[in-house]
Design a protein around this motif. Structure first.
Motif, PDB file in Angstrom:
ATOM      1  N   SER A   1       0.837  -1.190   0.000  1.00 16.86           N
ATOM      2  CA  SER A   1       0.000   0.000   0.000  1.00 16.86           C
ATOM      3  C   SER A   1       0.878   1.248   0.000  1.00 16.86           C
TER       4      SER A   1
ATOM      5  N   ASN B   1      -6.911  13.188  -3.606  1.00 16.55           N
ATOM      6  CA  ASN B   1      -7.358  12.558  -4.841  1.00 16.55           C
ATOM      7  C   ASN B   1      -7.062  11.068  -4.762  1.00 16.55           C
ATOM      8  N   ILE B   2      -8.109  10.258  -4.879  1.00 12.67           N
ATOM      9  CA  ILE B   2      -7.957   8.808  -4.825  1.00 12.67           C
ATOM     10  C   ILE B   2      -9.016   8.174  -5.715  1.00 12.67           C
ATOM     11  N   ASN B   3      -8.602   7.165  -6.480  1.00 10.24           N
ATOM     12  CA  ASN B   3      -9.507   6.464  -7.396  1.00 10.24           C
ATOM     13  C   ASN B   3     -10.218   7.440  -8.340  1.00 10.24           C
ATOM     14  N   ASP B   4      -9.448   8.417  -8.844  1.00 10.61           N
ATOM     15  CA  ASP B   4      -9.968   9.428  -9.783  1.00 10.61           C
ATOM     16  C   ASP B   4     -11.088  10.261  -9.180  1.00 10.61           C
TER      17      ASP B   4
ATOM     18  N   GLY C   1     -11.108   5.159   1.700  1.00  9.63           N
ATOM     19  CA  GLY C   1     -10.082   4.190   1.333  1.00  9.63           C
ATOM     20  C   GLY C   1      -8.707   4.523   1.864  1.00  9.63           C
TER      21      GLY C   1
ATOM     22  N   SER D   1      -3.045   3.850   2.451  1.00  7.91           N
ATOM     23  CA  SER D   1      -4.142   3.420   1.573  1.00  7.91           C
ATOM     24  C   SER D   1      -4.597   2.019   1.962  1.00  7.91           C
TER      25      SER D   1
ATOM     26  N   SER E   1      -6.047   0.013  -0.215  1.00 13.37           N
ATOM     27  CA  SER E   1      -5.745  -0.815  -1.383  1.00 13.37           C
ATOM     28  C   SER E   1      -4.235  -0.888  -1.596  1.00 13.37           C
TER      29      SER E   1
ATOM     30  N   ALA F   1      -2.532   0.850 -10.554  1.00 16.54           N
ATOM     31  CA  ALA F   1      -3.263   0.642 -11.797  1.00 16.54           C
ATOM     32  C   ALA F   1      -2.386   1.075 -12.970  1.00 16.54           C
TER      33      ALA F   1
ATOM     34  N   LYS G   1      -0.684   4.709 -13.635  1.00 15.41           N
ATOM     35  CA  LYS G   1      -0.698   5.468 -12.385  1.00 15.41           C
ATOM     36  C   LYS G   1       0.658   5.348 -11.689  1.00 15.41           C
TER      37      LYS G   1
ATOM     38  N   ILE H   1      -1.416   5.896  -5.485  1.00 15.15           N
ATOM     39  CA  ILE H   1      -2.804   5.542  -5.181  1.00 15.15           C
ATOM     40  C   ILE H   1      -3.586   6.780  -4.784  1.00 15.15           C
ATOM     41  N   PHE H   2      -2.954   7.648  -4.007  1.00 12.00           N
ATOM     42  CA  PHE H   2      -3.614   8.892  -3.612  1.00 12.00           C
ATOM     43  C   PHE H   2      -2.601  10.026  -3.571  1.00 12.00           C
TER      44      PHE H   2
END
Length: 432
Positions: free
Chosen positions: A127, A153-156, A188, A206, A208, A212, A215, A218-219
């Protein structure tokens, strides 16, 4: 159950007895309709009771229902919902569970020979962690009194956090507020305080793992374009990434593979959970156990689910008098099958749980020419438990001490929605 109600439900259960969700917790509309109609029918003929207001009693009812759900799902996972499917579930093995834990998810009726897979783990998925500046605990915060904000900003998705700073507050006061603010948002990311020699830092991690495609994080935390006063990101050091996220790296039969999580499937046959890194040149092996070993595992799984239910009900003996009724009923079910269960190595103990003689069980399984015949009584026992768990799950209030107001007029009853929703109210009355 929608995502909002699911969050409320799981948060509520965290205080009592959290249970993992399985595929058997999702239902078709027709199944939900049948459950509703059954509950309405039960309440239509039931006497009137005073509402249950005791928090301990409400917790007991919720706990009882969840344990019944757990027992039901245990039997379902063994194939108990399918005709002749019980105890035919195949089991997987891992030669080193410190490296990987495996379970079989392929078709149960396959006759194909499935060879063992050679697995070597090079790295685990990790993570992202941001570690802020270590500031003196009891020193007054040097930020000017104002309303501040920053963005994550996380997961768009972009989330803005606003908070106020007062002149009398310390660094620790503000850090604790930010920790609660982030954790309560449930986006998250988990926030915690790191301490060192009278100084504290805000750590953001994070939930998760992995990255991805395309990327590099993650954040991300910033206050460049935030709506309120900026400056907290730099002051607390929230944008410093102390650990980069990474994907799991491994080889299966010599072929390289990557995963953003440490939990994934292989060839739609095995569910793999990575737990460690392989020593150099020492791969682990994943494969199917023999039919005898699989059957033994299935029986142990069933006994474990049954014993967990009995122990959970027994834990309320001193506080909930009607829990004795449930235990007597469960003991009565087991007693009916006790003689035939003993021939397989399953013995009923004084506390109502089952003890397994593994050697006798394995011997019975290995000498069996027809599983349906040899383990027929165990299947009947499981089917009875399945029906009992459904009954308890539908109406846990049957095993709660209640004050009766009056019997209903026979033949002139009607469905009362308030009675039907009484159990639901126990779960949600603290949220509204």
């Amino acid at each position: 159950m929608g995502p909002v109600m699911n969050t409320v439900y799981n948060n509520y259960l965290t205080s009592y007895m959290p249970k993992p969700l399985t595929k058997y917790d999702s239902h078709k509309k027709s199944e939900l309709r049948n459950v509703y109609n059954t509950i309405v029918k039960l309440n239509k003929d039931a006497p009137w009771y005073l509402p249950t207001t005791s928090k301990d009693t409400q917790r007991y009812a919720v706990d009882l229902k969840e344990n019944a759900r757990g027992l039901h799902n245990t039997i379902a996972q063994l194939g108990g919902l399918e005709k002749d499917g019980l105890f035919r579930k195949k089991s997987a093995f891992s030669t080193d569970e410190n490296i990987a834990v495996a379970s079989y998810i392929g078709p149960e009726d396959t006759s194909a020979d499935i060879p063992a897979l050679e697995l070597e783990v090079h790295s685990l998925a990790s993570s992202q962690e941001n570690l802020g500046v270590f500031l003196p605990n009891n020193t007054r915060v040097t930020l000017e009194p104002d309303t501040y904000s920053f963005d994550i900003n996380i997961n768009d998705m972009n989330y803005e956090f606003q908070f106020s700073v007062n002149e009398s507050e310390t660094n620790l006061d503000v850090q604790e507020r930010l920790m609660r603010l982030i954790n309560n948002s449930d986006i998250g990311i988990r926030a915690a305080l790191a301490e060192s020699e009278g100084r504290t830092s805000l750590r953001l991690t994070s939930e998760s793992t992995g990255l991805a495609p395309g990327k590099d994080c993650i954040f991300a935390v910033s206050d460049d374009r935030t709506s309120k006063t900026a400056g907290t990101v730099e002051y607390f050091g929230l944008d410093y990434t102390s650990r980069e996220p990474g994907n799991a790296s491994f080889t299966v039969n010599g072929e390289e593979g990557y995963s953003a999580a440490n939990h994934f499937t292989l060839d739609n046959l095995f569910d793999i959970r990575l737990t460690g890194i392989s020593p150099d040149g020492r791969p682990s092996y994943i494969g199917l156990k023999t039919d005898v070993e699989s059957l033994t595992d299935n029986v142990y799984h069933l006994v474990g689910g049954y014993n967990d239910f009995i122990k959970a009900a027994s834990s309320y003996l001193e506080t909930q008098s009607k829990s004795r009724q449930l235990l007597r009923e469960m003991n009565g079910i087991a007693s009916v099958y006790s003689s035939s269960l003993e021939t397989m190595g399953l013995n009923l103990t004084e506390d109502g749980t089952l003890a397994v003689d593994r050697d006798m069980l394995r011997q019975t399984a290995s000498q069996s020419e027809d599983i349906n015949t040899t383990f027929g009584s165990l299947k009947s026992f499981s089917n009875t438990l399945l029906r009992k768990s459904s009954q308890v799950s539908l109406n846990p209030m049957e095993y709660v001490e209640q004050v009766m107001v009056a019997y209903k007029n026979p033949g002139h009853n009607f469905a009362n929605p308030y009675v039907t929703s009484a159990y639901t109210g126990m779960m949600f009355d603290g949220y509204f």
